[in-house]
Design an enzyme around this catalytic site. Structure first.
Site, mmCIF file in Angstrom:
data_model
loop_
_atom_site.group_PDB
_atom_site.id
_atom_site.type_symbol
_atom_site.label_atom_id
_atom_site.label_comp_id
_atom_site.label_asym_id
_atom_site.label_seq_id
_atom_site.Cartn_x
_atom_site.Cartn_y
_atom_site.Cartn_z
ATOM 1 N N GLY A 1 45.302 36.297 42.048
ATOM 2 C CA GLY A 1 44.630 36.103 40.761
ATOM 3 C C GLY A 1 45.619 35.861 39.646
ATOM 4 N N SER A 2 46.253 36.933 39.174
ATOM 5 C CA SER A 2 47.122 36.810 37.998
ATOM 6 C C SER A 2 48.305 35.873 38.243
ATOM 7 C CB SER A 2 47.600 38.191 37.548
ATOM 8 O OG SER A 2 48.139 38.916 38.625
ATOM 9 N N MET B 1 32.738 44.649 45.707
ATOM 10 C CA MET B 1 33.269 46.003 45.477
ATOM 11 C C MET B 1 32.175 46.789 44.759
ATOM 12 S SD MET B 1 37.063 44.750 44.385
ATOM 13 C CE MET B 1 36.441 43.103 44.084
ATOM 14 N N MET C 1 43.290 45.310 51.644
ATOM 15 C CA MET C 1 43.604 45.485 50.220
ATOM 16 C C MET C 1 45.052 45.974 50.085
ATOM 17 S SD MET C 1 41.024 44.522 48.463
ATOM 18 C CE MET C 1 41.796 44.919 46.887
ATOM 19 N N HIS D 1 37.929 32.917 45.555
ATOM 20 C CA HIS D 1 37.693 34.355 45.744
ATOM 21 C C HIS D 1 36.968 34.892 44.513
ATOM 22 C CE1 HIS D 1 38.644 38.230 47.639
ATOM 23 N NE2 HIS D 1 38.857 38.689 46.420
ATOM 24 N N HIS E 1 33.809 38.841 47.365
ATOM 25 C CA HIS E 1 34.349 40.167 47.678
ATOM 26 C C HIS E 1 33.528 41.208 46.924
ATOM 27 C CE1 HIS E 1 38.153 42.974 47.326
ATOM 28 N NE2 HIS E 1 37.193 43.515 48.051
ATOM 29 N N ASP F 1 35.368 38.134 42.791
ATOM 30 C CA ASP F 1 35.395 39.596 42.807
ATOM 31 C C ASP F 1 34.194 40.172 42.067
ATOM 32 O OD1 ASP F 1 37.842 40.295 44.206
ATOM 33 O OD2 ASP F 1 38.877 39.289 42.562
ATOM 34 N N GLY G 1 39.764 47.145 41.906
ATOM 35 C CA GLY G 1 39.225 47.434 40.579
ATOM 36 C C GLY G 1 39.801 46.555 39.484
ATOM 37 N N PHE G 2 41.037 46.145 39.649
ATOM 38 C CA PHE G 2 41.683 45.386 38.574
ATOM 39 C C PHE G 2 42.623 44.324 39.142
ATOM 40 C CE2 PHE G 2 40.796 49.692 37.220
ATOM 41 C CZ PHE G 2 40.060 49.478 36.060
ATOM 42 N N GLY G 3 42.760 43.235 38.376
ATOM 43 C CA GLY G 3 43.782 42.253 38.705
ATOM 44 C C GLY G 3 45.111 42.710 38.118
ATOM 45 N N ASP H 1 44.806 40.928 49.790
ATOM 46 C CA ASP H 1 44.338 40.808 48.403
ATOM 47 C C ASP H 1 44.988 41.868 47.514
ATOM 48 O OD1 ASP H 1 42.861 40.511 46.068
ATOM 49 O OD2 ASP H 1 40.934 41.060 46.962
ATOM 50 N N GLY H 2 45.701 41.380 46.492
ATOM 51 C CA GLY H 2 46.224 42.284 45.464
ATOM 52 C C GLY H 2 47.728 42.252 45.312
ATOM 53 N N GLY H 3 48.178 41.857 44.137
ATOM 54 C CA GLY H 3 49.614 41.921 43.833
ATOM 55 C C GLY H 3 50.468 40.905 44.567
ATOM 56 N N SER I 1 41.713 34.113 42.931
ATOM 57 C CA SER I 1 40.691 35.049 42.456
ATOM 58 C C SER I 1 40.339 34.720 41.016
ATOM 59 C CB SER I 1 41.223 36.482 42.539
ATOM 60 O OG SER I 1 40.447 37.312 41.680
ATOM 61 N N MET J 1 32.314 43.515 40.970
ATOM 62 C CA MET J 1 32.549 44.961 40.774
ATOM 63 C C MET J 1 31.402 45.565 39.976
ATOM 64 S SD MET J 1 36.558 44.923 39.734
ATOM 65 C CE MET J 1 37.762 43.874 40.569
#
Ligand code: DX5
Ligand code: ZN
Length: 225
Positions: free
Chosen positions: A196-197, A67, A136, A32, A65, A34, A141-143, A174-176, A7, A36
């Site tokens: 992402g992160s 959002m 999700m 990916h 993606h 994102d 909303g946030f990485g 997606d996420g974490g 991401s 928003m």
């Protein structure tokens, strides 16, 4: 083999081209992106003009993606900008079936995203329209957020649900997700991992992606995308 979709939300926005080349060379399977709008989610990122600029510097698959509220209004813009897959949230539209058809009529792949609290059965009557399903594992909303543990069961249930209906639609999560939990996410049935992160904040982006790609030897049926 597991597919990795870095991401760019966690990339260096002052030097996206260089970060994209790095993940491309490392064997990332798609990019990916994102989007928003500050309404559907409490954050604003990028729009179609940036996607269009990025399209000129890479041939990677663009996994967009959305959002955003009123996604119907912007499908054409993102298709023209070079999206290969567009994911829309069921929570962002009153007419998800029509929206998915609209995306497919543009000749690209259509995918639907479910927020953590959204149940799987909402997919019951749109399965024929789907090229991918995005689960999700954080609230969008946030990485850099923490994976919500209840989502392991949701992925497992979705995999069973699809098998029961004779569908082999790839599951993206997606996420974490990072090297600490990617094995578990894949064992539950995820076939495409967004990260992402964990990728862009790592000391060695290439090594991290290569390790992630090897995290799964179980799911071999993810070659539809
Ligand atoms: C969250 C975005 C994700 C996010 C993932 O709203 O949809 O794609 O960037 O970032 P990490 O991997 O840091 O959770
Ligand atoms: Zn995303």
């Amino acid at each position: 083999m597991i597919k990795i979709a870095p991401s760019i939300l966690s990339a260096n926005f002052a030097n996206l081209e260089s970060d994209i080349k790095t993940v491309e060379e490392a064997g990332a399977d798609m990019l990916h992106i994102d989007v928003m709008d500050g309404h559907f989610v409490p954050n604003i990122t990028i729009g179609a003009p940036v996607v269009k600029s990025l399209r000129k510097v890479t041939n990677m698959i663009f996994d967009v993606h959305l959002m955003i509220d009123n996604p119907e209004k912007y499908i054409k813009d993102f298709v023209d900008a070079g999206a290969d897959i567009i994911t829309v949230h069921v929570e962002a539209t009153k007419h998800i079936h029509r929206l998915l058809q609209m995306i497919k009529q543009e000749g690209i792949k259509a995918s639907v995203a479910l927020n953590p609290a959204t149940p799987i059965y909402i997919l019951d009557y749109v399965l024929d329209e789907l090229d991918m399903i995005l689960i999700m594992s954080v609230n969008p909303g946030f990485g850099g957020q923490t994976f919500i543990p209840a989502i392991y069961e949701k992925i497992t249930k979705l995999k069973e649900y699809l098998l029961g209906r004779g569908k082999s639609i790839p599951i993206q999560v997606d996420g974490g997700i990072g090297l600490n939990n990617i094995d578990k996410v894949c064992k539950c049935g995820a076939e495409i991992i967004v990260s992402g992160s964990a990728i862009f904040n790592s000391d060695n982006i290439k090594e991290t992606i290569m390790k992630m790609k090897k995290a799964d030897e179980i799911n071999e049926d993810s070659n539809n995308l």
